[in-house]
Design a protein around this motif. Structure first.
Motif, PDB file in Angstrom:
ATOM      1  N   HIS A  26      93.907 -29.200  80.270  1.00  0.00           N
ATOM      2  CA  HIS A  26      94.838 -30.025  79.508  1.00  0.00           C
ATOM      3  C   HIS A  26      95.465 -29.235  78.364  1.00  0.00           C
ATOM      4  CE1 HIS A  26      96.417 -33.272  76.991  1.00  0.00           C
ATOM      5  NE2 HIS A  26      96.558 -33.901  78.143  1.00  0.00           N
ATOM      6  N   TYR A  27      94.686 -28.395  77.728  1.00  0.00           N
ATOM      7  CA  TYR A  27      95.223 -27.551  76.654  1.00  0.00           C
ATOM      8  C   TYR A  27      96.351 -26.663  77.185  1.00  0.00           C
ATOM      9  CZ  TYR A  27      95.507 -23.977  73.045  1.00  0.00           C
ATOM     10  OH  TYR A  27      95.966 -23.122  72.086  1.00  0.00           O
ATOM     11  N   LEU A  28      96.148 -26.111  78.361  1.00  0.00           N
ATOM     12  CA  LEU A  28      97.155 -25.213  78.937  1.00  0.00           C
ATOM     13  C   LEU A  28      98.380 -25.960  79.454  1.00  0.00           C
ATOM     14  CD1 LEU A  28      94.855 -22.840  80.986  1.00  0.00           C
ATOM     15  CD2 LEU A  28      96.199 -22.245  78.962  1.00  0.00           C
ATOM     16  N   LEU A  29      98.148 -27.072  80.129  1.00  0.00           N
ATOM     17  CA  LEU A  29      99.230 -27.753  80.840  1.00  0.00           C
ATOM     18  C   LEU A  29      99.887 -28.876  80.047  1.00  0.00           C
ATOM     19  CD1 LEU A  29      97.387 -27.895  84.264  1.00  0.00           C
ATOM     20  CD2 LEU A  29      99.327 -26.422  83.676  1.00  0.00           C
ATOM     21  N   GLN A  30      99.160 -29.457  79.105  1.00  0.00           N
ATOM     22  CA  GLN A  30      99.676 -30.560  78.293  1.00  0.00           C
ATOM     23  C   GLN A  30     100.173 -31.731  79.144  1.00  0.00           C
ATOM     24  OE1 GLN A  30      99.691 -30.565  74.684  1.00  0.00           O
ATOM     25  NE2 GLN A  30      98.252 -28.948  75.214  1.00  0.00           N
ATOM     26  N   ALA A  38      93.992 -29.442  88.302  1.00  0.00           N
ATOM     27  CA  ALA A  38      93.500 -28.082  88.082  1.00  0.00           C
ATOM     28  C   ALA A  38      91.986 -28.078  87.905  1.00  0.00           C
ATOM     29  CB  ALA A  38      94.181 -27.468  86.856  1.00  0.00           C
ATOM     30  N   ALA A  39      91.470 -29.020  87.129  1.00  0.00           N
ATOM     31  CA  ALA A  39      90.025 -29.090  86.910  1.00  0.00           C
ATOM     32  C   ALA A  39      89.295 -29.406  88.212  1.00  0.00           C
ATOM     33  CB  ALA A  39      89.703 -30.139  85.846  1.00  0.00           C
ATOM     34  N   LYS A  40      89.829 -30.348  88.987  1.00  0.00           N
ATOM     35  CA  LYS A  40      89.194 -30.691  90.263  1.00  0.00           C
ATOM     36  C   LYS A  40      89.188 -29.504  91.219  1.00  0.00           C
ATOM     37  CE  LYS A  40      91.435 -34.742  90.809  1.00  0.00           C
ATOM     38  NZ  LYS A  40      91.973 -35.912  91.524  1.00  0.00           N
ATOM     39  N   ALA A  41      90.300 -28.791  91.301  1.00  0.00           N
ATOM     40  CA  ALA A  41      90.382 -27.634  92.194  1.00  0.00           C
ATOM     41  C   ALA A  41      89.386 -26.555  91.772  1.00  0.00           C
ATOM     42  CB  ALA A  41      91.806 -27.076  92.202  1.00  0.00           C
ATOM     43  N   ALA A  42      89.258 -26.340  90.477  1.00  0.00           N
ATOM     44  CA  ALA A  42      88.321 -25.328  89.976  1.00  0.00           C
ATOM     45  C   ALA A  42      86.878 -25.730  90.280  1.00  0.00           C
ATOM     46  CB  ALA A  42      88.517 -25.129  88.482  1.00  0.00           C
ATOM     47  N   LEU A  43      86.539 -26.993  90.037  1.00  0.00           N
ATOM     48  CA  LEU A  43      85.180 -27.455  90.308  1.00  0.00           C
ATOM     49  C   LEU A  43      84.859 -27.396  91.791  1.00  0.00           C
ATOM     50  CD1 LEU A  43      85.037 -30.471  87.842  1.00  0.00           C
ATOM     51  CD2 LEU A  43      83.757 -28.326  87.657  1.00  0.00           C
ATOM     52  N   LEU A  44      85.825 -27.735  92.603  1.00  0.00           N
ATOM     53  CA  LEU A  44      85.620 -27.663  94.049  1.00  0.00           C
ATOM     54  C   LEU A  44      85.377 -26.221  94.488  1.00  0.00           C
ATOM     55  CD1 LEU A  44      85.531 -29.204  96.700  1.00  0.00           C
ATOM     56  CD2 LEU A  44      87.998 -28.888  96.878  1.00  0.00           C
ATOM     57  N   GLU A  45      86.165 -25.304  93.958  1.00  0.00           N
ATOM     58  CA  GLU A  45      85.973 -23.888  94.293  1.00  0.00           C
ATOM     59  C   GLU A  45      84.586 -23.416  93.879  1.00  0.00           C
ATOM     60  OE1 GLU A  45      87.546 -19.598  92.732  1.00  0.00           O
ATOM     61  OE2 GLU A  45      89.080 -21.139  93.029  1.00  0.00           O
ATOM     62  N   ARG A  70      93.236 -20.068  86.289  1.00  0.00           N
ATOM     63  CA  ARG A  70      93.928 -19.640  87.508  1.00  0.00           C
ATOM     64  C   ARG A  70      94.555 -20.833  88.244  1.00  0.00           C
ATOM     65  NH1 ARG A  70      90.024 -17.749  89.966  1.00  0.00           N
ATOM     66  NH2 ARG A  70      89.785 -19.089  91.755  1.00  0.00           N
ATOM     67  N   HIS A  71      93.791 -21.907  88.388  1.00  0.00           N
ATOM     68  CA  HIS A  71      94.322 -23.081  89.095  1.00  0.00           C
ATOM     69  C   HIS A  71      95.428 -23.771  88.293  1.00  0.00           C
ATOM     70  CE1 HIS A  71      91.893 -23.274  92.720  1.00  0.00           C
ATOM     71  NE2 HIS A  71      90.890 -22.815  91.988  1.00  0.00           N
ATOM     72  N   ALA A  72      95.288 -23.794  86.987  1.00  0.00           N
ATOM     73  CA  ALA A  72      96.329 -24.403  86.146  1.00  0.00           C
ATOM     74  C   ALA A  72      97.633 -23.634  86.276  1.00  0.00           C
ATOM     75  CB  ALA A  72      95.878 -24.432  84.690  1.00  0.00           C
ATOM     76  N   LEU A  73      97.543 -22.316  86.260  1.00  0.00           N
ATOM     77  CA  LEU A  73      98.754 -21.502  86.394  1.00  0.00           C
ATOM     78  C   LEU A  73      99.389 -21.661  87.771  1.00  0.00           C
ATOM     79  CD1 LEU A  73      97.624 -18.264  84.545  1.00  0.00           C
ATOM     80  CD2 LEU A  73      99.219 -20.012  83.731  1.00  0.00           C
ATOM     81  N   LEU A  74      98.556 -21.734  88.797  1.00  0.00           N
ATOM     82  CA  LEU A  74      99.097 -21.939  90.146  1.00  0.00           C
ATOM     83  C   LEU A  74      99.809 -23.285  90.263  1.00  0.00           C
ATOM     84  CD1 LEU A  74      96.156 -20.550  92.311  1.00  0.00           C
ATOM     85  CD2 LEU A  74      98.459 -19.579  92.117  1.00  0.00           C
ATOM     86  N   LEU A  75      99.207 -24.332  89.702  1.00  0.00           N
ATOM     87  CA  LEU A  75      99.837 -25.655  89.750  1.00  0.00           C
ATOM     88  C   LEU A  75     101.146 -25.676  88.962  1.00  0.00           C
ATOM     89  CD1 LEU A  75      96.800 -28.057  89.412  1.00  0.00           C
ATOM     90  CD2 LEU A  75      98.369 -27.895  91.340  1.00  0.00           C
ATOM     91  N   LYS A  76     101.142 -25.063  87.783  1.00  0.00           N
ATOM     92  CA  LYS A  76     102.360 -25.025  86.969  1.00  0.00           C
ATOM     93  C   LYS A  76     103.452 -24.248  87.686  1.00  0.00           C
ATOM     94  CE  LYS A  76     104.523 -26.143  83.276  1.00  0.00           C
ATOM     95  NZ  LYS A  76     104.803 -27.528  82.960  1.00  0.00           N
ATOM     96  N   CYS A  79     104.955 -26.451  90.311  1.00  0.00           N
ATOM     97  CA  CYS A  79     105.840 -27.458  89.704  1.00  0.00           C
ATOM     98  C   CYS A  79     107.173 -26.840  89.291  1.00  0.00           C
ATOM     99  CB  CYS A  79     105.169 -28.089  88.490  1.00  0.00           C
ATOM    100  SG  CYS A  79     103.822 -29.185  88.902  1.00  0.00           S
ATOM    101  N   LEU A  80     107.122 -25.672  88.696  1.00  0.00           N
ATOM    102  CA  LEU A  80     108.358 -25.012  88.270  1.00  0.00           C
ATOM    103  C   LEU A  80     109.226 -24.627  89.459  1.00  0.00           C
ATOM    104  CD1 LEU A  80     106.997 -22.791  85.368  1.00  0.00           C
ATOM    105  CD2 LEU A  80     108.407 -24.847  85.178  1.00  0.00           C
ATOM    106  N   ARG A  81     108.598 -24.170  90.532  1.00  0.00           N
ATOM    107  CA  ARG A  81     109.376 -23.850  91.741  1.00  0.00           C
ATOM    108  C   ARG A  81     110.033 -25.099  92.304  1.00  0.00           C
ATOM    109  NH1 ARG A  81     105.222 -19.712  94.654  1.00  0.00           N
ATOM    110  NH2 ARG A  81     105.899 -17.868  93.546  1.00  0.00           N
ATOM    111  N   ARG A  82     109.274 -26.201  92.315  1.00  0.00           N
ATOM    112  CA  ARG A  82     109.808 -27.463  92.815  1.00  0.00           C
ATOM    113  C   ARG A  82     110.996 -27.915  91.974  1.00  0.00           C
ATOM    114  NH1 ARG A  82     105.467 -31.013  92.387  1.00  0.00           N
ATOM    115  NH2 ARG A  82     104.440 -29.716  93.915  1.00  0.00           N
TER     116      ARG A  82
END
Length: 88
Positions: A26-30, A38-45, A70-76, A79-82
Motif C-alpha cells: 500500500h505504501y508503494l502503490l497508494q 500484490a500482497a496476495k501474489a507475494a504470499l502465494l509465491e 517485485r509484485h507491486a511493481l509488476l502490477l503497476k 496498469c500503466l501499460r493498460r
C-alpha cells in the motif's frame, strides 16, 4: 535441505506477516485493490517456498518485502501499460 513444512505452520507464519506485506504494498502503490493483489501474489509465491518457513522472522520479513515490491511493481507496470494502450 529438503524439508516438508506442515500446512498449519505455513498458515501461521503467513498470517503473521500478511499485514506487513499489505502495508509495504500500500505504501508503494497508494491504492487498496492493487496493494491487496500484490500482497496476495507475494504470499502465494512464498507459500510454495519451504525455505522461507525455516528462516528467522527478520529474514522472513525482508524476503517478504522484496517479494511484495517485485509484485507491486509488476502490477503497476501492467496498469500503466493498460492505461497507455487505452490512451493511444
Amino acid at each position: 535441505m529438503n524439508r516438508t513444512v506442515s500446512f498449519g505452520h505455513k498458515v501461521h507464519v503467513l498470517r503473521g506477516v500478511e499485514t506487513y506485506g499489505y502495508q509495504v504494498a500500500h505504501y508503494l502503490l497508494q491504492e487498496e485493490e492493487l496493494a491487496l493483489d500484490a500482497a496476495k501474489a507475494a504470499l502465494l509465491e512464498l507459500s510454495s517456498n519451504d525455505d522461507f518457513f525455516a528462516e528467522e522472522s527478520s529474514l522472513q520479513r525482508a524476503r517478504l518485502c522484496r517479494t511484495v515490491i517485485r509484485h507491486a511493481l509488476l502490477l503497476k507496470q501492467k496498469c500503466l501499460r493498460r492505461e497507455h494502450s487505452i490512451i493511444s
